[in-house]
Design a protein around this motif. Sequence first.
Motif, PDB file in Angstrom:
ATOM      1  N   LEU A  92     -28.070 -21.294 -11.099  1.00  0.00           N
ATOM      2  CA  LEU A  92     -28.192 -20.239 -12.114  1.00  0.00           C
ATOM      3  C   LEU A  92     -26.820 -19.796 -12.612  1.00  0.00           C
ATOM      4  CD1 LEU A  92     -31.002 -17.944 -10.640  1.00  0.00           C
ATOM      5  CD2 LEU A  92     -31.190 -19.455 -12.619  1.00  0.00           C
ATOM      6  N   VAL A  93     -25.895 -19.593 -11.686  1.00  0.00           N
ATOM      7  CA  VAL A  93     -24.545 -19.180 -12.073  1.00  0.00           C
ATOM      8  C   VAL A  93     -23.866 -20.272 -12.888  1.00  0.00           C
ATOM      9  CG1 VAL A  93     -22.252 -18.560 -11.206  1.00  0.00           C
ATOM     10  CG2 VAL A  93     -24.288 -17.586 -10.141  1.00  0.00           C
ATOM     11  N   LEU A  94     -24.039 -21.516 -12.480  1.00  0.00           N
ATOM     12  CA  LEU A  94     -23.421 -22.622 -13.215  1.00  0.00           C
ATOM     13  C   LEU A  94     -23.977 -22.704 -14.635  1.00  0.00           C
ATOM     14  CD1 LEU A  94     -21.605 -25.110 -13.304  1.00  0.00           C
ATOM     15  CD2 LEU A  94     -23.478 -26.427 -12.281  1.00  0.00           C
ATOM     16  N   ALA A  96     -25.342 -20.297 -16.444  1.00  0.00           N
ATOM     17  CA  ALA A  96     -24.870 -19.148 -17.231  1.00  0.00           C
ATOM     18  C   ALA A  96     -23.395 -19.287 -17.572  1.00  0.00           C
ATOM     19  CB  ALA A  96     -25.124 -17.859 -16.454  1.00  0.00           C
ATOM     20  N   THR A  97     -22.615 -19.866 -16.659  1.00  0.00           N
ATOM     21  CA  THR A  97     -21.188 -20.062 -16.913  1.00  0.00           C
ATOM     22  C   THR A  97     -20.961 -21.037 -18.059  1.00  0.00           C
ATOM     23  OG1 THR A  97     -20.712 -19.647 -14.571  1.00  0.00           O
ATOM     24  CG2 THR A  97     -18.992 -20.742 -15.858  1.00  0.00           C
ATOM     25  N   LEU A  98     -21.805 -22.052 -18.174  1.00  0.00           N
ATOM     26  CA  LEU A  98     -21.700 -22.982 -19.300  1.00  0.00           C
ATOM     27  C   LEU A  98     -22.258 -22.382 -20.584  1.00  0.00           C
ATOM     28  CD1 LEU A  98     -22.822 -26.405 -17.757  1.00  0.00           C
ATOM     29  CD2 LEU A  98     -20.509 -25.527 -18.031  1.00  0.00           C
ATOM     30  N   ALA A  99     -23.299 -21.557 -20.456  1.00  0.00           N
ATOM     31  CA  ALA A  99     -24.009 -21.067 -21.636  1.00  0.00           C
ATOM     32  C   ALA A  99     -23.142 -20.176 -22.500  1.00  0.00           C
ATOM     33  CB  ALA A  99     -25.273 -20.323 -21.208  1.00  0.00           C
ATOM     34  N   ILE A 100     -22.339 -19.304 -21.888  1.00  0.00           N
ATOM     35  CA  ILE A 100     -21.535 -18.361 -22.676  1.00  0.00           C
ATOM     36  C   ILE A 100     -20.470 -19.087 -23.494  1.00  0.00           C
ATOM     37  CG2 ILE A 100     -19.937 -16.416 -22.555  1.00  0.00           C
ATOM     38  CD1 ILE A 100     -21.512 -15.391 -20.167  1.00  0.00           C
ATOM     39  N   PRO A 101     -19.616 -19.939 -22.909  1.00  0.00           N
ATOM     40  CA  PRO A 101     -18.622 -20.641 -23.742  1.00  0.00           C
ATOM     41  C   PRO A 101     -19.251 -21.518 -24.818  1.00  0.00           C
ATOM     42  CG  PRO A 101     -18.064 -20.819 -21.420  1.00  0.00           C
ATOM     43  CD  PRO A 101     -19.439 -20.258 -21.481  1.00  0.00           C
ATOM     44  N   ALA A 102     -20.339 -22.216 -24.490  1.00  0.00           N
ATOM     45  CA  ALA A 102     -20.961 -23.085 -25.490  1.00  0.00           C
ATOM     46  C   ALA A 102     -21.497 -22.275 -26.662  1.00  0.00           C
ATOM     47  CB  ALA A 102     -22.089 -23.903 -24.846  1.00  0.00           C
ATOM     48  N   LEU A 103     -22.093 -21.107 -26.374  1.00  0.00           N
ATOM     49  CA  LEU A 103     -22.617 -20.276 -27.454  1.00  0.00           C
ATOM     50  C   LEU A 103     -21.491 -19.683 -28.288  1.00  0.00           C
ATOM     51  CD1 LEU A 103     -24.993 -19.002 -28.888  1.00  0.00           C
ATOM     52  CD2 LEU A 103     -24.970 -17.151 -27.192  1.00  0.00           C
ATOM     53  N   VAL A 104     -20.425 -19.223 -27.639  1.00  0.00           N
ATOM     54  CA  VAL A 104     -19.276 -18.688 -28.389  1.00  0.00           C
ATOM     55  C   VAL A 104     -18.687 -19.761 -29.290  1.00  0.00           C
ATOM     56  CG1 VAL A 104     -16.929 -17.792 -28.152  1.00  0.00           C
ATOM     57  CG2 VAL A 104     -18.742 -16.910 -26.674  1.00  0.00           C
ATOM     58  N   TYR A 105     -18.571 -20.971 -28.783  1.00  0.00           N
ATOM     59  CA  TYR A 105     -18.067 -22.076 -29.595  1.00  0.00           C
ATOM     60  C   TYR A 105     -18.964 -22.308 -30.812  1.00  0.00           C
ATOM     61  CZ  TYR A 105     -16.065 -26.698 -30.589  1.00  0.00           C
ATOM     62  OH  TYR A 105     -15.436 -27.769 -31.176  1.00  0.00           O
ATOM     63  N   ALA A 106     -20.279 -22.235 -30.598  1.00  0.00           N
ATOM     64  CA  ALA A 106     -21.213 -22.473 -31.705  1.00  0.00           C
ATOM     65  C   ALA A 106     -21.113 -21.415 -32.779  1.00  0.00           C
ATOM     66  CB  ALA A 106     -22.649 -22.519 -31.169  1.00  0.00           C
ATOM     67  N   LEU A 107     -20.673 -20.203 -32.433  1.00  0.00           N
ATOM     68  CA  LEU A 107     -20.595 -19.121 -33.416  1.00  0.00           C
ATOM     69  C   LEU A 107     -19.531 -19.375 -34.478  1.00  0.00           C
ATOM     70  CD1 LEU A 107     -20.995 -15.930 -31.161  1.00  0.00           C
ATOM     71  CD2 LEU A 107     -22.740 -17.244 -32.392  1.00  0.00           C
ATOM     72  N   LEU A 343     -20.490 -31.320  -8.000  1.00  0.00           N
ATOM     73  CA  LEU A 343     -21.466 -31.021  -9.056  1.00  0.00           C
ATOM     74  C   LEU A 343     -20.946 -29.913  -9.965  1.00  0.00           C
ATOM     75  CD1 LEU A 343     -25.293 -30.663  -8.626  1.00  0.00           C
ATOM     76  CD2 LEU A 343     -24.033 -28.919  -9.841  1.00  0.00           C
ATOM     77  N   VAL A 344     -20.449 -28.833  -9.361  1.00  0.00           N
ATOM     78  CA  VAL A 344     -19.954 -27.703 -10.147  1.00  0.00           C
ATOM     79  C   VAL A 344     -18.705 -28.102 -10.929  1.00  0.00           C
ATOM     80  CG1 VAL A 344     -19.056 -25.347 -10.034  1.00  0.00           C
ATOM     81  CG2 VAL A 344     -20.948 -26.036  -8.545  1.00  0.00           C
ATOM     82  N   SER A 345     -17.757 -28.737 -10.256  1.00  0.00           N
ATOM     83  CA  SER A 345     -16.490 -29.084 -10.896  1.00  0.00           C
ATOM     84  C   SER A 345     -16.689 -30.070 -12.042  1.00  0.00           C
ATOM     85  CB  SER A 345     -15.537 -29.673  -9.849  1.00  0.00           C
ATOM     86  OG  SER A 345     -14.353 -30.147 -10.452  1.00  0.00           O
ATOM     87  N   SER A 346     -17.462 -31.131 -11.816  1.00  0.00           N
ATOM     88  CA  SER A 346     -17.641 -32.147 -12.850  1.00  0.00           C
ATOM     89  C   SER A 346     -18.427 -31.610 -14.040  1.00  0.00           C
ATOM     90  CB  SER A 346     -18.346 -33.374 -12.266  1.00  0.00           C
ATOM     91  OG  SER A 346     -19.657 -33.052 -11.820  1.00  0.00           O
ATOM     92  N   THR A 347     -19.408 -30.746 -13.794  1.00  0.00           N
ATOM     93  CA  THR A 347     -20.195 -30.194 -14.900  1.00  0.00           C
ATOM     94  C   THR A 347     -19.339 -29.303 -15.785  1.00  0.00           C
ATOM     95  OG1 THR A 347     -22.155 -30.238 -13.479  1.00  0.00           O
ATOM     96  CG2 THR A 347     -22.288 -28.936 -15.485  1.00  0.00           C
ATOM     97  N   LEU A 348     -18.524 -28.452 -15.177  1.00  0.00           N
ATOM     98  CA  LEU A 348     -17.610 -27.614 -15.957  1.00  0.00           C
ATOM     99  C   LEU A 348     -16.634 -28.468 -16.761  1.00  0.00           C
ATOM    100  CD1 LEU A 348     -16.784 -24.876 -13.275  1.00  0.00           C
ATOM    101  CD2 LEU A 348     -18.210 -24.571 -15.300  1.00  0.00           C
TER     102      LEU A 348
END
Length: 547
Positions: A92-94, A96-107, A343-348
Amino acid sequence: MNLGQHLIVAPILIPLVVGALLLLLDERQRFAKAMIGLASTIALFAVALALFRFAGDIDGPETAREGVYLLGNWAAPFGIVLVVDRLSALMLVLAATLAIPALVYALARWHTAGTHFHSLYQFLLMGLNGAFLTGDLFNLFVFFEVMLAASYGLLLHGSGLLRVKAGLHYIAINLAAALLFLIGVSLIYGVTGTLNMADLAVRAATVGPEQRMLLEAGAGILGVAFLIKAGMWPLNFWLPPAYTAASAPVAGIFAILSKVGVYVVLRLSLLVFGEGSSPSAGFGLEVLLIGGVATMIFGAIGVLASQALGHLAGFSVLVSSGTLLTAIGMSGSGITTGALFYLVSSTLTISAFFMLIELVERGQDAGASVLAVTMEVYGDADADDEIEEGGDGVALPGTMAVLGTCFAACGILLAGLPPLSGFVAKFAILSAMLDPIGGDSPATVAPHIWFIIFIIIFSGLSALIAMTRSGIRTFWASMEGTEPRVLVIEVAPVLLLILATLFLTVQAGPVMRYMDATARALATPHQYIDAVLDARRAGPSGAEVPQ
């Protein structure tokens, strides 16, 4: 049930309600939709952190606990349950951590390239969070389909010939995976009479030999469905083209979609087919091991062969998935610890790399890009026709220096070189392979272990060679390149994700202890099973009532 336990359902309810609300707003109200979507995503991150603390502090493994939420107040195994433990809280944390930067980038520009972007984005997060939290197979299928339905729209967001081609392949293969999912679930239910994961773990150990073959066949078919999503060879031909064709922010959040398949395989293999499942213990681990190694080899060759950065990133996803599947197939607590860190490091890293690619290529001459990739035999270079590449951005001071630093950091992380978190993760995995017992005296290492170690090192070397070659072409020898015009909200998300990997490096000790506690809890799932099956219904006044 106290207020804190109600937070378990919040990661599903928040994006569901917000996504539906955004459908009611006119597309001309894009600023309002963007702010509501961003607020929702930040709220999801806060809830994920709260659940992370609830499941177990990063420095307090003795405080670990499972939270169980009975939807409709029906007790397991008859009712629908949501369960949060260390692994689901981590995912869940991972997410959400990806979701915020990706959404900001999309804006910056991408959210205006089509309709209902923000609703689709919220529904994707709902499906992701539901898949991580659900405690039964049928609702795993439901959330899986919600996630996929939203991803279809997001992949096609912005139109373009390449996206349509890749999107059709993506939809077809995932519909086939959904059919396999249903067949596998049906076989499992026919044999055991339950779809609750905790109850299934108990009943799987008591299935007679005459029905065990059907149980294992159902589990195998179900596994194929998730291995398609995880991108295991030879079921991964669709993944690099689809992820490459997606817009930069969509590819950034897509980096975690393949990890959903890995998460489910890890969860079910240790819960249902762990040491306590008698004859079926270790079912499918050999397939995961061989398939994971084959995926790493395929991904490493693809990385070396890729001339375009987008395809390099797509094949890097396969290398990541292959490494994780190999670790699961080796079934050791120490290996699982390193695999969770990886998993966490490579996904980020891959998420940051997908978004960085668009910024880097924005300053390159289109003709040079076509020559560099020799068309990659994938089609015309018209994926981003709809977006004005140079109109909205500004040439920031030292833009190329910032982008070059980010590119170098991604290269180091993908190759697994010191001192960043990619090296820490691979070092943990390799150390556990060389010393599976964890004793003071070195254990005898089997020949196939040395081969796996060689493949892991080879995959890192392939990433280093490919990233070095691409970096030289992009930053030192670009053909008539220009200073890319970017916005701060496009660079900031990439920097944020790279800083997250830096946090993993600096806090490697506490993070590794959390991963180790998670791996040990997965290997001994009795606490998870007891928490689900012993969960009490709430009475009229909130007091628990007997079953």
